[in-house]
Write an enzyme that holds these catalytic residues in place. Structure first.
Site: not given
Ligand SMILES: *Cc1c(COP(=O)(O)O)cnc(C)c1O
Length: 395
Positions: A88, A110, A377
Protein backbone atom coordinates in the site's frame (compact mmCIF):
# COMPACT_ATOMS: atom_id res chain seq x y z
CA UNK A 1 -8.35 -4.50 -28.09
CA UNK A 2 -10.58 -1.46 -27.84
CA UNK A 3 -8.80 1.85 -27.62
CA UNK A 4 -8.03 3.01 -24.12
CA UNK A 5 -7.86 6.69 -23.30
CA UNK A 6 -6.66 8.34 -20.14
CA UNK A 7 -10.14 8.21 -18.69
CA UNK A 8 -11.59 5.00 -20.12
CA UNK A 9 -10.49 1.40 -20.55
CA UNK A 10 -12.89 0.32 -23.29
CA UNK A 11 -16.29 1.08 -21.75
CA UNK A 12 -14.92 0.99 -18.19
CA UNK A 13 -13.67 3.77 -15.95
CA UNK A 14 -14.73 7.38 -16.44
CA UNK A 15 -15.79 9.97 -13.89
CA UNK A 16 -19.30 9.28 -12.63
CA UNK A 17 -19.34 11.99 -9.96
CA UNK A 18 -21.09 15.32 -9.24
CA UNK A 19 -19.74 18.54 -10.76
CA UNK A 20 -17.84 19.76 -7.64
CA UNK A 21 -16.02 16.45 -7.36
CA UNK A 22 -15.18 16.62 -11.07
CA UNK A 23 -13.48 19.98 -10.49
CA UNK A 24 -11.42 18.46 -7.69
CA UNK A 25 -10.47 15.51 -9.92
CA UNK A 26 -9.47 17.78 -12.78
CA UNK A 27 -7.05 19.61 -10.51
CA UNK A 28 -5.50 16.32 -9.37
CA UNK A 29 -5.31 14.96 -12.94
CA UNK A 30 -3.64 18.11 -14.25
CA UNK A 31 -1.02 18.08 -11.49
CA UNK A 32 -0.45 14.36 -11.93
CA UNK A 33 0.08 14.54 -15.69
CA UNK A 34 2.65 17.25 -15.02
CA UNK A 35 4.60 15.60 -12.20
CA UNK A 36 4.59 12.02 -13.51
CA UNK A 37 7.21 13.20 -16.05
CA UNK A 38 9.09 15.46 -13.64
CA UNK A 39 12.63 14.19 -12.86
CA UNK A 40 12.76 15.86 -9.40
CA UNK A 41 9.41 14.37 -8.43
CA UNK A 42 10.43 10.91 -9.62
CA UNK A 43 13.82 11.12 -7.88
CA UNK A 44 12.22 12.12 -4.58
CA UNK A 45 9.72 9.25 -4.87
CA UNK A 46 12.51 6.83 -5.71
CA UNK A 47 14.45 7.96 -2.62
CA UNK A 48 11.46 7.46 -0.32
CA UNK A 49 10.66 4.06 -1.78
CA UNK A 50 14.27 3.03 -1.14
CA UNK A 51 14.98 4.51 2.27
CA UNK A 52 11.54 4.79 3.91
CA UNK A 53 9.82 1.70 2.50
CA UNK A 54 12.90 -0.48 1.95
CA UNK A 55 12.65 -1.11 -1.81
CA UNK A 56 13.56 -2.82 -3.97
CA UNK A 57 11.77 -5.88 -2.63
CA UNK A 58 13.31 -9.29 -3.37
CA UNK A 59 12.11 -11.67 -6.06
CA UNK A 60 12.60 -14.84 -4.08
CA UNK A 61 12.85 -18.34 -5.56
CA UNK A 62 10.56 -20.43 -3.36
CA UNK A 63 12.48 -23.65 -3.87
CA UNK A 64 10.87 -25.60 -1.07
CA UNK A 65 7.33 -24.68 -2.18
CA UNK A 66 8.26 -25.41 -5.80
CA UNK A 67 9.61 -28.86 -4.88
CA UNK A 68 6.51 -29.56 -2.81
CA UNK A 69 4.15 -28.66 -5.66
CA UNK A 70 6.18 -30.26 -8.48
CA UNK A 71 5.89 -28.44 -11.80
CA UNK A 72 6.86 -24.84 -12.45
CA UNK A 73 9.46 -22.86 -10.51
CA UNK A 74 7.68 -20.44 -8.19
CA UNK A 75 9.10 -17.00 -7.46
CA UNK A 76 7.61 -14.72 -4.82
CA UNK A 77 7.60 -10.94 -5.23
CA UNK A 78 8.06 -9.92 -1.60
CA UNK A 79 5.82 -6.86 -1.18
CA UNK A 80 5.30 -8.07 2.39
CA UNK A 81 8.78 -6.73 3.15
CA UNK A 82 7.79 -3.09 2.57
CA UNK A 83 7.52 -0.75 5.57
CA UNK A 84 4.11 -1.41 7.19
CA UNK A 85 4.06 -4.89 5.72
CA UNK A 86 2.28 -4.47 2.39
CA UNK A 87 2.31 -2.86 -1.04
CA UNK A 88 0.00 0.00 0.00
CA UNK A 89 2.81 2.43 0.82
CA UNK A 90 4.04 2.40 -2.84
CA UNK A 91 0.88 4.26 -3.80
CA UNK A 92 0.53 6.40 -0.69
CA UNK A 93 4.06 7.81 -1.03
CA UNK A 94 3.39 8.76 -4.66
CA UNK A 95 0.11 10.50 -3.89
CA UNK A 96 1.40 12.31 -0.81
CA UNK A 97 4.34 13.71 -2.78
CA UNK A 98 1.87 14.95 -5.37
CA UNK A 99 -0.22 16.56 -2.60
CA UNK A 100 2.89 18.31 -1.33
CA UNK A 101 3.78 19.59 -4.82
CA UNK A 102 0.20 20.90 -5.14
CA UNK A 103 0.63 22.83 -1.89
CA UNK A 104 -2.07 20.88 -0.01
CA UNK A 105 -1.93 20.97 3.78
CA UNK A 106 -4.55 18.40 4.63
CA UNK A 107 -4.71 14.72 3.63
CA UNK A 108 -7.87 12.61 3.69
CA UNK A 109 -8.40 8.93 2.90
CA UNK A 110 -11.03 6.22 3.13
CA UNK A 111 -10.25 2.90 4.73
CA UNK A 112 -12.06 -0.43 5.08
CA UNK A 113 -10.06 -2.76 7.26
CA UNK A 114 -7.70 0.06 8.16
CA UNK A 115 -4.57 -0.92 6.21
CA UNK A 116 -4.75 1.99 3.76
CA UNK A 117 -5.66 4.35 6.60
CA UNK A 118 -2.57 3.29 8.54
CA UNK A 119 -0.28 3.72 5.50
CA UNK A 120 -1.75 7.16 4.81
CA UNK A 121 -1.48 8.24 8.45
CA UNK A 122 2.16 7.12 8.53
CA UNK A 123 3.08 9.04 5.37
CA UNK A 124 1.21 12.13 6.58
CA UNK A 125 3.16 11.94 9.85
CA UNK A 126 6.40 11.71 7.87
CA UNK A 127 5.51 14.89 5.94
CA UNK A 128 3.93 16.80 8.83
CA UNK A 129 0.57 17.04 7.08
CA UNK A 130 -2.80 17.07 8.81
CA UNK A 131 -4.55 13.73 8.24
CA UNK A 132 -8.18 12.67 8.57
CA UNK A 133 -9.39 9.15 7.82
CA UNK A 134 -12.99 8.17 6.99
CA UNK A 135 -13.90 4.70 8.19
CA UNK A 136 -17.30 3.04 8.49
CA UNK A 137 -18.48 2.91 12.10
CA UNK A 138 -18.90 -0.87 11.84
CA UNK A 139 -15.36 -1.23 10.46
CA UNK A 140 -14.06 0.94 13.34
CA UNK A 141 -15.62 -1.50 15.80
CA UNK A 142 -14.19 -4.52 13.93
CA UNK A 143 -10.69 -3.06 13.53
CA UNK A 144 -10.04 -1.28 16.82
CA UNK A 145 -6.30 -1.94 16.67
CA UNK A 146 -5.92 -0.14 13.33
CA UNK A 147 -8.02 2.77 14.62
CA UNK A 148 -5.57 3.07 17.51
CA UNK A 149 -2.58 2.79 15.13
CA UNK A 150 -3.91 5.68 13.04
CA UNK A 151 -4.44 7.75 16.18
CA UNK A 152 -0.91 6.94 17.31
CA UNK A 153 0.35 8.16 13.94
CA UNK A 154 -1.40 11.48 14.55
CA UNK A 155 -4.46 11.03 12.32
CA UNK A 156 -8.05 11.81 13.23
CA UNK A 157 -10.45 8.95 12.45
CA UNK A 158 -14.05 9.83 11.49
CA UNK A 159 -16.47 6.93 12.05
CA UNK A 160 -19.01 7.10 9.17
CA UNK A 161 -22.51 6.41 10.45
CA UNK A 162 -24.45 6.36 7.16
CA UNK A 163 -25.64 3.40 5.05
CA UNK A 164 -24.09 0.04 5.90
CA UNK A 165 -21.39 1.89 7.94
CA UNK A 166 -18.62 0.20 5.93
CA UNK A 167 -16.12 0.98 3.14
CA UNK A 168 -18.57 2.26 0.53
CA UNK A 169 -19.98 4.83 2.94
CA UNK A 170 -16.45 5.87 3.91
CA UNK A 171 -15.65 6.47 0.19
CA UNK A 172 -18.78 8.64 -0.19
CA UNK A 173 -17.89 10.65 2.92
CA UNK A 174 -14.31 11.16 1.70
CA UNK A 175 -15.43 12.39 -1.75
CA UNK A 176 -17.93 14.77 -0.13
CA UNK A 177 -15.20 16.17 2.11
CA UNK A 178 -12.84 16.46 -0.88
CA UNK A 179 -15.34 18.46 -2.93
CA UNK A 180 -16.08 20.76 0.02
CA UNK A 181 -12.43 21.38 0.97
CA UNK A 182 -10.65 21.37 -2.37
CA UNK A 183 -8.54 24.44 -1.62
CA UNK A 184 -6.37 22.80 1.03
CA UNK A 185 -7.19 19.07 0.82
CA UNK A 186 -5.86 16.06 -1.14
CA UNK A 187 -7.73 12.74 -1.19
CA UNK A 188 -5.41 9.69 -1.26
CA UNK A 189 -7.46 6.81 -2.75
CA UNK A 190 -6.29 3.38 -1.59
CA UNK A 191 -6.69 1.15 -4.65
CA UNK A 192 -6.81 1.31 -8.45
CA UNK A 193 -10.49 2.25 -8.29
CA UNK A 194 -12.75 5.29 -8.33
CA UNK A 195 -13.03 8.03 -10.96
CA UNK A 196 -10.17 9.10 -13.27
CA UNK A 197 -7.33 9.88 -12.56
CA UNK A 198 -7.14 7.50 -9.59
CA UNK A 199 -7.11 4.11 -11.42
CA UNK A 200 -4.35 5.36 -13.73
CA UNK A 201 -2.34 7.10 -11.02
CA UNK A 202 -2.51 4.21 -8.55
CA UNK A 203 -1.48 1.80 -11.33
CA UNK A 204 1.53 3.97 -12.15
CA UNK A 205 2.66 4.09 -8.52
CA UNK A 206 2.14 0.33 -8.04
CA UNK A 207 3.89 -0.51 -11.33
CA UNK A 208 7.14 -0.43 -9.39
CA UNK A 209 6.24 -4.04 -8.47
CA UNK A 210 6.42 -5.31 -12.07
CA UNK A 211 9.22 -2.95 -13.11
CA UNK A 212 11.38 -4.62 -10.49
CA UNK A 213 10.00 -8.14 -10.99
CA UNK A 214 10.52 -8.08 -14.76
CA UNK A 215 14.15 -6.99 -14.41
CA UNK A 216 14.72 -9.45 -11.55
CA UNK A 217 13.35 -12.51 -13.40
CA UNK A 218 15.38 -11.59 -16.50
CA UNK A 219 18.51 -11.28 -14.34
CA UNK A 220 17.89 -14.60 -12.55
CA UNK A 221 16.46 -16.73 -15.36
CA UNK A 222 17.21 -14.85 -18.57
CA UNK A 223 13.59 -15.13 -19.71
CA UNK A 224 10.08 -13.95 -18.94
CA UNK A 225 7.70 -15.88 -16.66
CA UNK A 226 4.90 -18.14 -17.90
CA UNK A 227 2.48 -16.43 -15.55
CA UNK A 228 2.15 -13.63 -13.00
CA UNK A 229 -0.41 -14.21 -10.24
CA UNK A 230 -1.77 -11.62 -7.80
CA UNK A 231 -4.83 -11.22 -5.59
CA UNK A 232 -7.53 -8.72 -6.54
CA UNK A 233 -9.50 -6.60 -4.10
CA UNK A 234 -9.80 -3.22 -5.78
CA UNK A 235 -6.91 -4.46 -7.87
CA UNK A 236 -3.91 -2.22 -7.07
CA UNK A 237 -1.29 -4.85 -6.27
CA UNK A 238 -2.51 -6.93 -9.21
CA UNK A 239 -2.43 -4.12 -11.77
CA UNK A 240 0.98 -3.09 -10.44
CA UNK A 241 2.17 -6.69 -10.80
CA UNK A 242 0.75 -6.97 -14.35
CA UNK A 243 1.66 -3.51 -15.72
CA UNK A 244 5.10 -4.15 -17.22
CA UNK A 245 4.03 -7.55 -18.60
CA UNK A 246 0.83 -6.46 -20.37
CA UNK A 247 2.64 -6.03 -23.70
CA UNK A 248 4.39 -9.40 -23.31
CA UNK A 249 1.53 -11.37 -24.85
CA UNK A 250 3.06 -14.74 -23.90
CA UNK A 251 2.96 -13.94 -20.17
CA UNK A 252 -0.30 -15.06 -18.60
CA UNK A 253 -1.75 -12.49 -16.19
CA UNK A 254 -3.84 -14.10 -13.47
CA UNK A 255 -5.97 -12.42 -10.82
CA UNK A 256 -7.31 -14.27 -7.77
CA UNK A 257 -10.49 -12.79 -6.33
CA UNK A 258 -12.25 -13.83 -3.14
CA UNK A 259 -14.92 -16.53 -3.43
CA UNK A 260 -15.53 -16.30 0.33
CA UNK A 261 -17.75 -19.22 1.38
CA UNK A 262 -18.35 -20.02 -2.31
CA UNK A 263 -19.40 -18.20 -5.48
CA UNK A 264 -22.84 -19.86 -5.23
CA UNK A 265 -23.42 -18.52 -1.71
CA UNK A 266 -24.35 -14.93 -0.77
CA UNK A 267 -21.03 -14.63 1.08
CA UNK A 268 -18.41 -13.83 -1.54
CA UNK A 269 -16.49 -10.97 -3.14
CA UNK A 270 -16.17 -12.58 -6.59
CA UNK A 271 -16.84 -9.45 -8.62
CA UNK A 272 -15.44 -10.83 -11.88
CA UNK A 273 -17.33 -14.12 -11.55
CA UNK A 274 -20.67 -12.83 -10.26
CA UNK A 275 -20.71 -9.10 -10.98
CA UNK A 276 -22.51 -7.12 -13.70
CA UNK A 277 -21.46 -3.91 -15.41
CA UNK A 278 -22.61 -0.97 -13.35
CA UNK A 279 -21.56 2.30 -11.79
CA UNK A 280 -20.14 2.44 -8.30
CA UNK A 281 -17.63 4.64 -6.48
CA UNK A 282 -17.51 7.03 -9.45
CA UNK A 283 -16.49 4.47 -12.11
CA UNK A 284 -18.09 2.05 -14.57
CA UNK A 285 -16.92 -1.49 -13.83
CA UNK A 286 -18.05 -4.95 -12.72
CA UNK A 287 -20.04 -4.70 -9.50
CA UNK A 288 -21.85 -7.18 -7.27
CA UNK A 289 -25.47 -6.04 -7.53
CA UNK A 290 -28.92 -7.37 -6.72
CA UNK A 291 -31.79 -7.50 -9.24
CA UNK A 292 -32.61 -3.84 -8.51
CA UNK A 293 -29.03 -2.77 -9.29
CA UNK A 294 -28.32 -2.11 -5.62
CA UNK A 295 -24.68 -2.77 -4.69
CA UNK A 296 -24.48 -5.91 -2.56
CA UNK A 297 -22.24 -6.19 0.50
CA UNK A 298 -19.16 -8.30 -0.23
CA UNK A 299 -17.71 -10.94 2.05
CA UNK A 300 -14.27 -12.55 2.36
CA UNK A 301 -12.24 -13.92 5.27
CA UNK A 302 -9.69 -11.38 4.12
CA UNK A 303 -10.74 -7.80 4.91
CA UNK A 304 -8.62 -6.36 2.08
CA UNK A 305 -10.54 -8.33 -0.56
CA UNK A 306 -14.14 -7.80 0.54
CA UNK A 307 -14.94 -5.06 -1.96
CA UNK A 308 -18.02 -5.35 -4.25
CA UNK A 309 -16.34 -3.59 -7.22
CA UNK A 310 -13.03 -3.85 -9.03
CA UNK A 311 -10.66 -1.44 -10.77
CA UNK A 312 -11.85 -0.56 -14.31
CA UNK A 313 -8.66 -1.69 -16.04
CA UNK A 314 -9.17 -5.21 -14.66
CA UNK A 315 -12.73 -5.21 -16.04
CA UNK A 316 -11.22 -4.25 -19.40
CA UNK A 317 -8.39 -6.82 -19.27
CA UNK A 318 -10.95 -9.52 -18.47
CA UNK A 319 -13.23 -8.63 -21.40
CA UNK A 320 -10.21 -8.27 -23.72
CA UNK A 321 -9.12 -11.74 -22.53
CA UNK A 322 -5.66 -10.37 -21.75
CA UNK A 323 -5.96 -11.37 -18.09
CA UNK A 324 -7.72 -14.29 -16.41
CA UNK A 325 -9.57 -14.08 -13.11
CA UNK A 326 -10.35 -16.98 -10.81
CA UNK A 327 -12.25 -17.12 -7.53
CA UNK A 328 -10.56 -18.63 -4.47
CA UNK A 329 -12.49 -19.63 -1.33
CA UNK A 330 -11.71 -18.84 2.30
CA UNK A 331 -10.82 -22.50 2.85
CA UNK A 332 -8.36 -22.56 -0.07
CA UNK A 333 -6.77 -19.30 1.09
CA UNK A 334 -6.32 -20.56 4.66
CA UNK A 335 -4.73 -23.77 3.34
CA UNK A 336 -2.30 -21.68 1.25
CA UNK A 337 -1.57 -19.48 4.31
CA UNK A 338 -0.56 -22.63 6.21
CA UNK A 339 1.38 -24.17 3.32
CA UNK A 340 3.60 -21.14 2.65
CA UNK A 341 4.26 -20.79 6.39
CA UNK A 342 5.32 -24.46 6.64
CA UNK A 343 7.32 -24.75 3.41
CA UNK A 344 9.07 -21.37 3.26
CA UNK A 345 8.87 -19.85 6.75
CA UNK A 346 6.90 -16.93 5.33
CA UNK A 347 3.48 -16.09 6.81
CA UNK A 348 1.57 -14.33 4.01
CA UNK A 349 -1.39 -11.96 4.38
CA UNK A 350 -4.78 -13.66 3.91
CA UNK A 351 -5.24 -11.46 0.82
CA UNK A 352 -1.98 -12.72 -0.69
CA UNK A 353 -2.94 -16.27 0.30
CA UNK A 354 -5.63 -16.11 -2.41
CA UNK A 355 -2.92 -15.58 -5.06
CA UNK A 356 -0.86 -18.39 -3.52
CA UNK A 357 -3.89 -20.71 -3.52
CA UNK A 358 -4.36 -20.05 -7.25
CA UNK A 359 -0.67 -20.84 -7.80
CA UNK A 360 -1.06 -24.07 -5.80
CA UNK A 361 -3.85 -25.13 -8.19
CA UNK A 362 -1.94 -24.26 -11.37
CA UNK A 363 1.73 -24.96 -10.73
CA UNK A 364 1.53 -28.79 -10.63
CA UNK A 365 -0.02 -28.68 -14.12
CA UNK A 366 2.88 -26.71 -15.57
CA UNK A 367 6.27 -28.01 -16.73
CA UNK A 368 9.74 -27.80 -15.18
CA UNK A 369 10.66 -25.04 -17.63
CA UNK A 370 7.77 -22.84 -16.59
CA UNK A 371 8.29 -19.88 -14.27
CA UNK A 372 5.53 -18.41 -12.13
CA UNK A 373 5.72 -15.15 -10.20
CA UNK A 374 3.30 -14.78 -7.29
CA UNK A 375 2.98 -11.38 -5.63
CA UNK A 376 2.92 -11.66 -1.85
CA UNK A 377 1.10 -8.37 -1.34
CA UNK A 378 1.51 -8.35 2.43
CA UNK A 379 2.62 -10.18 5.54
CA UNK A 380 0.24 -12.26 7.60
CA UNK A 381 1.02 -11.22 11.16
CA UNK A 382 -2.21 -9.17 11.18
CA UNK A 383 -4.19 -12.30 10.28
CA UNK A 384 -2.95 -14.96 12.71
CA UNK A 385 -5.75 -14.44 15.24
CA UNK A 386 -8.36 -14.80 12.54
CA UNK A 387 -6.77 -17.91 11.05
CA UNK A 388 -6.55 -19.50 14.51
CA UNK A 389 -10.26 -18.79 15.02
CA UNK A 390 -11.07 -20.19 11.56
CA UNK A 391 -9.17 -23.38 12.42
CA UNK A 392 -11.03 -23.64 15.73
CA UNK A 393 -7.91 -23.00 17.79
CA UNK A 394 -8.54 -21.08 21.02
CA UNK A 395 -5.59 -18.81 21.74
C1 LIG B 1 -5.36 -3.84 0.76
C2 LIG B 1 -4.67 -5.11 0.46
C3 LIG B 1 -4.98 -5.88 -0.68
C4 LIG B 1 -6.10 -5.54 -1.62
O1 LIG B 1 -5.96 -4.35 -2.30
P1 LIG B 1 -5.61 -4.28 -3.85
O2 LIG B 1 -5.87 -2.86 -4.18
O3 LIG B 1 -6.50 -5.23 -4.59
O4 LIG B 1 -4.19 -4.65 -3.98
C5 LIG B 1 -4.24 -7.02 -0.94
N1 LIG B 1 -3.26 -7.41 -0.10
C6 LIG B 1 -2.93 -6.71 1.01
C7 LIG B 1 -1.84 -7.22 1.88
C8 LIG B 1 -3.63 -5.55 1.33
O5 LIG B 1 -3.30 -4.86 2.44
Amino acid sequence: MTVTTNMFYGEFGGQYVPKQVKDALTEVATAYERYRQDPDFLAELQGLLADYSGRQTPLYYAESLSNYLGGAKVYLKREDLNHLGAHKLNNVLGQILLAKRMGKKRIIAETGAGQHGVATAAAAARFGLECEIFMGELDCQRQKLNVFRMTLLGAKVHPVKTGTRTLKDAVDAAFADFAANLADTFYIVGSAVGPYPYPKMVKDFQSVISKEARAQILAKEGRLPTAVIACVGGGSNAIGSFAEFIDDQAVRLIGAEAAGKGVDTPDNAATMTNGRVGISDGMKTYVLMDDDDQVLPAYSISAGLDYPGVGPEHAFLKDAKRAEYYAVTDAEAVAAFQLLSKTEGIIPALESSHALAQAIKMVPQLGKDDLVIVTVSGRGDKDVNQVAAYLGIDL
